[in-house]
Design a protein around this motif. Structure first.
Motif, PDB file in Angstrom:
ATOM      1  N   ASN A  18       0.706  -1.396   0.220  1.00  0.00           N
ATOM      2  CA  ASN A  18       0.041  -0.303  -0.386  1.00  0.00           C
ATOM      3  C   ASN A  18       1.071   1.599   0.053  1.00  0.00           C
ATOM      4  O   ASN A  18       1.473   2.155   1.384  1.00  0.00           O
ATOM      5  CB  ASN A  18      -0.737   0.625   1.644  1.00  0.00           C
ATOM      6  CG  ASN A  18      -2.409   1.277   1.134  1.00  0.00           C
ATOM      7  OD1 ASN A  18      -1.548   2.267   0.162  1.00  0.00           O
ATOM      8  ND2 ASN A  18      -2.503   1.328   2.377  1.00  0.00           N
ATOM      9  N   TYR A  19       0.860   1.616  -0.774  1.00  0.00           N
ATOM     10  CA  TYR A  19       1.214   3.192  -1.608  1.00  0.00           C
ATOM     11  C   TYR A  19       1.012   4.440  -0.771  1.00  0.00           C
ATOM     12  O   TYR A  19       0.534   5.138  -1.406  1.00  0.00           O
ATOM     13  CB  TYR A  19       2.231   3.519  -2.595  1.00  0.00           C
ATOM     14  CG  TYR A  19       3.763   2.384  -3.267  1.00  0.00           C
ATOM     15  CD1 TYR A  19       4.388   3.303  -2.514  1.00  0.00           C
ATOM     16  CD2 TYR A  19       3.825   1.725  -3.928  1.00  0.00           C
ATOM     17  CE1 TYR A  19       6.235   2.673  -2.243  1.00  0.00           C
ATOM     18  CE2 TYR A  19       4.948   0.841  -3.696  1.00  0.00           C
ATOM     19  CZ  TYR A  19       6.112   0.984  -3.246  1.00  0.00           C
ATOM     20  OH  TYR A  19       7.607   0.219  -3.952  1.00  0.00           O
ATOM     21  N   HIS A  20       0.560   4.088   0.355  1.00  0.00           N
ATOM     22  CA  HIS A  20      -0.864   4.846   0.821  1.00  0.00           C
ATOM     23  C   HIS A  20      -0.250   6.855   0.544  1.00  0.00           C
ATOM     24  O   HIS A  20      -0.963   7.237   0.291  1.00  0.00           O
ATOM     25  CB  HIS A  20      -1.117   4.783   1.916  1.00  0.00           C
ATOM     26  CG  HIS A  20      -0.488   5.262   2.910  1.00  0.00           C
ATOM     27  ND1 HIS A  20       0.977   6.653   3.582  1.00  0.00           N
ATOM     28  CD2 HIS A  20       1.162   4.316   3.344  1.00  0.00           C
ATOM     29  CE1 HIS A  20       1.822   5.884   4.875  1.00  0.00           C
ATOM     30  NE2 HIS A  20       1.792   5.241   4.462  1.00  0.00           N
ATOM     31  N   TYR A  21       0.957   6.807   0.603  1.00  0.00           N
ATOM     32  CA  TYR A  21       1.622   8.262   0.659  1.00  0.00           C
ATOM     33  C   TYR A  21       1.763   9.093  -1.059  1.00  0.00           C
ATOM     34  O   TYR A  21       3.041   9.788  -1.056  1.00  0.00           O
ATOM     35  CB  TYR A  21       2.491   8.437   1.743  1.00  0.00           C
ATOM     36  CG  TYR A  21       3.682   6.768   0.672  1.00  0.00           C
ATOM     37  CD1 TYR A  21       5.227   8.262   0.293  1.00  0.00           C
ATOM     38  CD2 TYR A  21       3.708   5.437   1.939  1.00  0.00           C
ATOM     39  CE1 TYR A  21       5.766   6.824   0.293  1.00  0.00           C
ATOM     40  CE2 TYR A  21       5.076   5.068   1.396  1.00  0.00           C
ATOM     41  CZ  TYR A  21       5.779   5.593   0.649  1.00  0.00           C
ATOM     42  OH  TYR A  21       6.528   4.600   0.193  1.00  0.00           O
ATOM     43  N   LEU A  22       1.660   7.798  -1.623  1.00  0.00           N
ATOM     44  CA  LEU A  22       1.784   8.350  -3.009  1.00  0.00           C
ATOM     45  C   LEU A  22       0.820   8.091  -3.954  1.00  0.00           C
ATOM     46  O   LEU A  22      -0.270   7.074  -4.185  1.00  0.00           O
ATOM     47  CB  LEU A  22       2.618   7.566  -4.009  1.00  0.00           C
ATOM     48  CG  LEU A  22       4.932   7.703  -3.296  1.00  0.00           C
ATOM     49  CD1 LEU A  22       5.048   6.125  -3.942  1.00  0.00           C
ATOM     50  CD2 LEU A  22       5.318   8.836  -3.106  1.00  0.00           C
ATOM     51  N   ARG A  23       0.580   9.011  -4.958  1.00  0.00           N
ATOM     52  CA  ARG A  23      -0.507   8.618  -5.874  1.00  0.00           C
ATOM     53  C   ARG A  23       0.079   7.579  -6.993  1.00  0.00           C
ATOM     54  O   ARG A  23       1.841   8.118  -6.862  1.00  0.00           O
ATOM     55  CB  ARG A  23      -1.097   9.879  -6.240  1.00  0.00           C
ATOM     56  CG  ARG A  23      -0.899  11.124  -6.590  1.00  0.00           C
ATOM     57  CD  ARG A  23      -1.680  12.491  -7.175  1.00  0.00           C
ATOM     58  NE  ARG A  23      -1.400  13.095  -7.882  1.00  0.00           N
ATOM     59  CZ  ARG A  23      -1.943  13.766  -8.648  1.00  0.00           C
ATOM     60  NH1 ARG A  23      -3.255  13.802  -9.243  1.00  0.00           N
ATOM     61  NH2 ARG A  23      -1.551  14.134  -9.653  1.00  0.00           N
ATOM     62  N   GLN A  25       0.491   8.439 -10.074  1.00  0.00           N
ATOM     63  CA  GLN A  25       1.882  10.131 -10.780  1.00  0.00           C
ATOM     64  C   GLN A  25       2.983   9.544  -9.822  1.00  0.00           C
ATOM     65  O   GLN A  25       4.072   9.636 -10.911  1.00  0.00           O
ATOM     66  CB  GLN A  25       1.548  11.386 -10.694  1.00  0.00           C
ATOM     67  CG  GLN A  25      -0.103  10.772 -12.198  1.00  0.00           C
ATOM     68  CD  GLN A  25      -1.925  10.694 -10.683  1.00  0.00           C
ATOM     69  OE1 GLN A  25      -1.310  10.553  -9.947  1.00  0.00           O
ATOM     70  NE2 GLN A  25      -2.473  11.188 -11.456  1.00  0.00           N
ATOM     71  N   ASN A  26       2.673   9.683  -9.459  1.00  0.00           N
ATOM     72  CA  ASN A  26       3.854   9.288  -8.530  1.00  0.00           C
ATOM     73  C   ASN A  26       4.858   8.503  -8.085  1.00  0.00           C
ATOM     74  O   ASN A  26       6.488   7.772  -8.364  1.00  0.00           O
ATOM     75  CB  ASN A  26       3.937   9.681  -6.779  1.00  0.00           C
ATOM     76  CG  ASN A  26       3.858  10.964  -5.804  1.00  0.00           C
ATOM     77  OD1 ASN A  26       2.376  11.117  -5.681  1.00  0.00           O
ATOM     78  ND2 ASN A  26       3.988  12.488  -6.211  1.00  0.00           N
ATOM     79  N   LYS A 114      -2.373   0.285  -8.444  1.00  0.00           N
ATOM     80  CA  LYS A 114      -2.292   0.984  -7.542  1.00  0.00           C
ATOM     81  C   LYS A 114      -4.127  -0.083  -7.053  1.00  0.00           C
ATOM     82  O   LYS A 114      -4.973  -0.086  -6.458  1.00  0.00           O
ATOM     83  CB  LYS A 114      -2.968   1.743  -6.918  1.00  0.00           C
ATOM     84  CG  LYS A 114      -2.598   2.609  -5.756  1.00  0.00           C
ATOM     85  CD  LYS A 114      -2.085   4.267  -5.773  1.00  0.00           C
ATOM     86  CE  LYS A 114      -1.193   4.089  -4.291  1.00  0.00           C
ATOM     87  NZ  LYS A 114      -2.796   4.865  -3.588  1.00  0.00           N
ATOM     88  N   SER A 116      -4.485  -1.500  -4.275  1.00  0.00           N
ATOM     89  CA  SER A 116      -4.458  -1.234  -2.523  1.00  0.00           C
ATOM     90  C   SER A 116      -5.823   0.156  -2.716  1.00  0.00           C
ATOM     91  O   SER A 116      -6.637   0.454  -0.912  1.00  0.00           O
ATOM     92  CB  SER A 116      -3.569  -0.606  -1.832  1.00  0.00           C
ATOM     93  OG  SER A 116      -3.048   0.478  -2.217  1.00  0.00           O
ATOM     94  N   GLN A 117      -6.368   0.750  -4.013  1.00  0.00           N
ATOM     95  CA  GLN A 117      -6.824   1.578  -3.893  1.00  0.00           C
ATOM     96  C   GLN A 117      -8.121   1.594  -3.128  1.00  0.00           C
ATOM     97  O   GLN A 117      -9.171   3.014  -2.535  1.00  0.00           O
ATOM     98  CB  GLN A 117      -7.011   3.109  -5.032  1.00  0.00           C
ATOM     99  CG  GLN A 117      -7.788   3.892  -5.104  1.00  0.00           C
ATOM    100  CD  GLN A 117      -7.311   4.691  -6.071  1.00  0.00           C
ATOM    101  OE1 GLN A 117      -6.711   5.274  -6.465  1.00  0.00           O
ATOM    102  NE2 GLN A 117      -8.351   4.308  -7.153  1.00  0.00           N
ATOM    103  N   GLY A 118      -8.618   0.980  -3.922  1.00  0.00           N
ATOM    104  CA  GLY A 118     -10.314   0.011  -3.938  1.00  0.00           C
ATOM    105  C   GLY A 118     -10.667  -0.757  -2.684  1.00  0.00           C
ATOM    106  O   GLY A 118      -9.702  -1.634  -2.276  1.00  0.00           O
TER     107      GLY A 118
ATOM    108  N   ASN B 252     -15.894   1.802  -2.982  1.00  0.00           N
ATOM    109  CA  ASN B 252     -15.306   2.155  -2.538  1.00  0.00           C
ATOM    110  C   ASN B 252     -13.986   2.717  -2.515  1.00  0.00           C
ATOM    111  O   ASN B 252     -13.181   1.796  -2.628  1.00  0.00           O
ATOM    112  CB  ASN B 252     -15.282   2.569  -0.453  1.00  0.00           C
ATOM    113  CG  ASN B 252     -17.317   2.513  -0.256  1.00  0.00           C
ATOM    114  OD1 ASN B 252     -17.381   3.278  -0.538  1.00  0.00           O
ATOM    115  ND2 ASN B 252     -17.532   1.586   0.715  1.00  0.00           N
ATOM    116  N   GLN B 253     -13.218   3.881  -2.455  1.00  0.00           N
ATOM    117  CA  GLN B 253     -11.776   3.684  -3.136  1.00  0.00           C
ATOM    118  C   GLN B 253     -11.414   4.996  -2.200  1.00  0.00           C
ATOM    119  O   GLN B 253     -11.974   5.319  -1.578  1.00  0.00           O
ATOM    120  CB  GLN B 253     -11.724   4.833  -4.198  1.00  0.00           C
ATOM    121  CG  GLN B 253     -12.441   4.178  -6.085  1.00  0.00           C
ATOM    122  CD  GLN B 253     -11.837   2.355  -6.563  1.00  0.00           C
ATOM    123  OE1 GLN B 253     -10.660   2.894  -6.218  1.00  0.00           O
ATOM    124  NE2 GLN B 253     -12.424   1.773  -6.431  1.00  0.00           N
TER     125      GLN B 253
END
Lengths: 381, 396
Positions: A18-23, A25-26, A114, A116-118, B252-253
């Motif tokens: 989970n790259y929670h600190y990156l979107r 694009q990063n 990504k 982890s996003q969903g 959900n996202q």
């Protein structure tokens, strides 16, 4: 034999839960900058990159036209940009088409996912099915794969113990891969006691949710030396789409993979994959796929997947030394990840896991439930 | 037999079977009598969503019986005579259970006088006359609303449909302050819309109609409250059922902001607007992005701009889609503006909304001409999102 194209450089970020600190694009930007640095390639309209191929998925990104938010970080501003909204391996086939047609001689190929996003990857893959019939039945890639797993295990005498072996080995190999997802080493017992998802698939039989991005620079054979001393070539590509509806096919037949690999082998002049190829990176969304696709690409005898594992087939044929998808890699991008691993070996950059003297490698990918779509590429040093 | 408006009493009875609406007969289990002066007596049995009609001499056993003369009976059934007036003046009498007789109102589609075409006026009369029988009371639980229709043109008119305590009433004027008012420049467009010949979006987009007030009530609630209007000129051909699967897809996202967008949003929380600057060409980006797309280099230097600026572009939105993040339709009209904040130049503009009551006063600018000066209006409780700025307003 057909013409070939060169892979000049690859880049990736570490597979992460989970790259929670990156979107995303990063994530892509890291790979983009690495490719630029490695190759000194430019965006000159004559000599530089004019076409960028990206791989992403609208459903995983939860945005339509998922490629439109990343054109700047992949350098696609004022250039051609095309999206592969399918398994990433097809982006390599597409790049081949662009280059071998003579319309372009340099392609930047970037991809991201990504996961982890969903909230749920299963809800995402449920949407791959038709809304009237299969979605309401709750079909998703897990439980459809489970159906295939059960049928295949019966046919090829593959047991839970075999699958536990596959998972344990994947985690061990993953530790040797500097870009591998950080996982704990597990024992066969832990694998066999992990929660049941869809019988026979347990939690640890299935690849873990992972975020990842990559980049590759591809070019014509003639131009490869401008960007690298160590080009690796794609000499064969084959792809086959099996029927969409599960009920239309024999899910243990390996029909589409046999087709795809035979086409790729024919183009690359491979007579006997067991002898001619030193390294295989095979799709393993779930553990049962490894012996099954090994049969499909011709390194395990048909119906003998269990015995192939017992006989040490995975190590004998250098299968998934990267750790594979089972160790962690997004579903969409497995093909690119496998091609990148093959690239490392063929250009002698695979470090501790290097297959000595590897000349030829096969990267395979599948997408859809129960191995619906299959593609195979043959790569050579 | 006498004819009234070219229609015989027998015609009304003989067409009952084809005009029968099983939907309207739910929970009705009764025998009704009709005693029409000089014409005869009929007995209508309704049970299990089916009807049976017979001419009879004996009306015993009917729960209620309607008595009228032929002209009144035909008139009421064809809309030529106002039913309420006829009842109040005693031209129609009901013997027996009055409440039970009320249910017959929903049992039948209206009798339509056969002719080649219906005028807009006739359609409107029919559409609003069938409102009450088409009303689905169970969908109106707790609803207290007034839907007004202001339909222009030579054949138009005004109607208000009131719903309160699960009862629907219609008046032919607009009274009080309706919950929502639907205005059509030409009533013909309304008729075509109801008949499915044109879609609402294109009429609204063309400015031929407007909805005022609680638009959601009209867009979402109205279609549930009433059965679909059936075109009487569509004949008795059974309408083919179109099977459609209606689903809302939601997964959900959690969208990460990353460091660049994160810095910008954090700035809004602190009432500051940050642009990022390309180290190569010096271009500013709003909102900031990871790289300068033109120079293909990271742009990690931030510069506070604004918060005041001048309007560059503007647009007034009349037909709004629902906000996909909230599902709520934005109130229209609203003004979208692109602002050149102080400290920015060229195309370095930031999009946002303008204060609603100032839409008319905004002047767009360009390089040679200054647009209206505006300033942000900040939200009291800021959380680090785009709505930390409520909107921009004229800086006077």
């Amino acid at each position: 034999m057909a013409n070939k194209i060169a892979i000049c450089a690859v880049a990736q970020i570490k597979n992460d839960p989970n790259y929670h600190y990156l979107r995303f694009q990063n994530m892509l930007l890291e790979c983009f900058e690495s490719i630029m640095k490695q190759t000194k390639v430019t965006f000159d309209m004559e000599k530089g990159i004019r076409t960028i191929i990206t791989c992403s998925d609208d459903m995983f990104d939860a945005r339509t036209i998922s490629n439109n938010g990343m054109t700047d970080v992949v350098g696609a501003h004022f250039r051609g940009e095309e999206k592969m909204a399918q398994e990433s391996i097809n982006g390599l086939g597409y790049a081949m088409a662009c280059i071998l047609s003579g319309h372009d001689d340099l392609i930047l190929f970037m991809g991201h996912c990504k996961e982890s996003q969903g909230e749920s990857r299963r809800m995402v893959s449920n949407l791959a099915y038709d809304p009237f019939y299969c979605r309401p039945l709750g079909m998703d890639y897990h439980n459809v794969d489970a159906m295939q797993a059960r049928a295949y295990m019966e046919k090829s005498s593959v047991t839970d113990e075999h699958l536990a072996k596959v998972v344990v080995r994947s985690r061990k190999n993953g530790k040797n891969n500097p870009y591998g997802r950080e996982n704990k080493i597990v024992t066969e017992k832990e694998v066999l006691q992990s929660p049941m998802y869809s019988d026979p698939l347990r939690e640890l039989y299935v690849y873990p949710v992972t975020d990842w991005a990559y980049g590759m620079l591809l070019c014509s054979e003639e131009r490869a030396k401008e960007f690298t001393k160590n080009p690796v070539y794609i000499t064969g590509y084959g792809s086959c789409m099996d029927t969409y509806f599960l009920g239309d096919k024999d899910i243990t037949s390996n029909f589409s993979l046999k087709n795809a690999s035979q086409r790729a082998y024919a183009k690359a002049g491979i007579k006997d994959p067991k002898k001619d190829i030193q390294l295989f990176e095979l799709s393993d969304h779930a553990a049962y796929q490894l012996p099954m696709w090994a049969e499909g690409v011709g390194i395990a005898d048909e119906g003998k997947g269990g015995k192939w594992i017992d006989d040490g087939g995975m190590d004998k044929f250098n299968v998934n030394l990267s750790g594979g998808q089972l160790n962690g890699n997004p579903l969409l991008l497995g093909g690119a990840a496998r091609a990148i691993e093959c690239y490392y070996h063929l250009s002698n950059q695979a470090g501790d896991r290097q297959v000595k003297g590897a000349k030829r490698a096969v990267a395979q990918a599948n997408y859809g439930g129960a191995g619906q779509h299959q593609a195979v590429i043959v790569m050579e040093s | 037999m006498a004819e009234y408006w070219d229609i015989k009493v027998e015609d009304i009875f003989n067409s009952m079977q084809e005009r029968f609406r099983p939907d309207g007969a739910k929970d009705v289990d009764a025998v009704f009598g009709y005693d029409i002066l000089d014409e005869g007596k009929w007995k209508l049995t309704v049970k299990n969503n089916e009807m049976k009609l017979s001419k009879t001499d004996d009306l015993s056993g009917c729960i209620s019986t309607m008595k009228a003369d032929g002209e009144t009976f035909v008139g009421v059934n064809t809309g030529k005579v106002d039913a309420t007036n006829a009842f109040m003046s005693g031209k129609v009498k009901v013997e027996g259970d009055m409440g039970a007789f009320g249910k017959t109102g929903k049992l039948f589609r209206k009798y339509i006088i056969a002719k080649k075409e219906m005028t807009v006026k006739e359609y409107l009369a029919d559409m609003f006359a069938t409102i009450v029988p088409r009303f689905k009371a169970k969908e109106a639980e707790g609803l207290d609303a007034a839907f007004a229709f202001d339909l222009g043109g030579p054949q138009g008119g005004k109607w208000t449909v009131f719903i309160k305590d699960k009862v629907c009433t219609v008046t032919t004027e607009i009274e009080g302050s309706p919950t929502v008012t639907l205005e059509f420049n030409d009533a013909k467009d309304y008729v075509d819309f109801i008949l499915g010949k044109i879609d609402a979006q294109s009429i609204l987009a063309a400015g031929k109609a407007a909805a005022k007030g609680d638009i959601n009530m009209m867009a979402s609630k109205w279609p549930i409250l009433f059965e679909k209007y059936k075109d009487p000129m569509g004949g008795n051909v059974q309408e083919q059922e179109l099977l459609v699967l209606k689903k809302t897809i939601a997964v959900n996202q959690k969208f990460s902001t990353g460091p660049i967008m994160g810095k910008f949003l954090k700035g809004l929380k602190d009432k500051k607007i940050y642009a990022n600057k390309c180290p190569k060409c010096g271009r500013l980006q709003l909102p900031p992005r990871e790289v300068c797309a033109e120079c293909r280099v990271r742009a990690a230097d931030f510069l506070e701009v604004g918060p005041k600026g001048e309007v560059r572009y503007m647009d007034v939105v009349f037909y709004a889609m629902p906000d996909p993040l909230t599902g709520v339709a934005r109130e229209t009209p609203y003004g979208s503006i692109n602002i050149l904040l102080d400290g920015c130049k060229g195309n370095e503009t930031l999009p946002h909304f303008i204060r609603k009551d100032q839409i008319e006063k905004i002047k767009s600018g360009w390089n040679e001409k200054k647009g209206t000066r505006v300033r942000p209006v900040w939200e009291e409780n800021r959380i680090g999102d785009i709505w930390d700025i409520k909107y921009f307003e004229i800086d006077e």
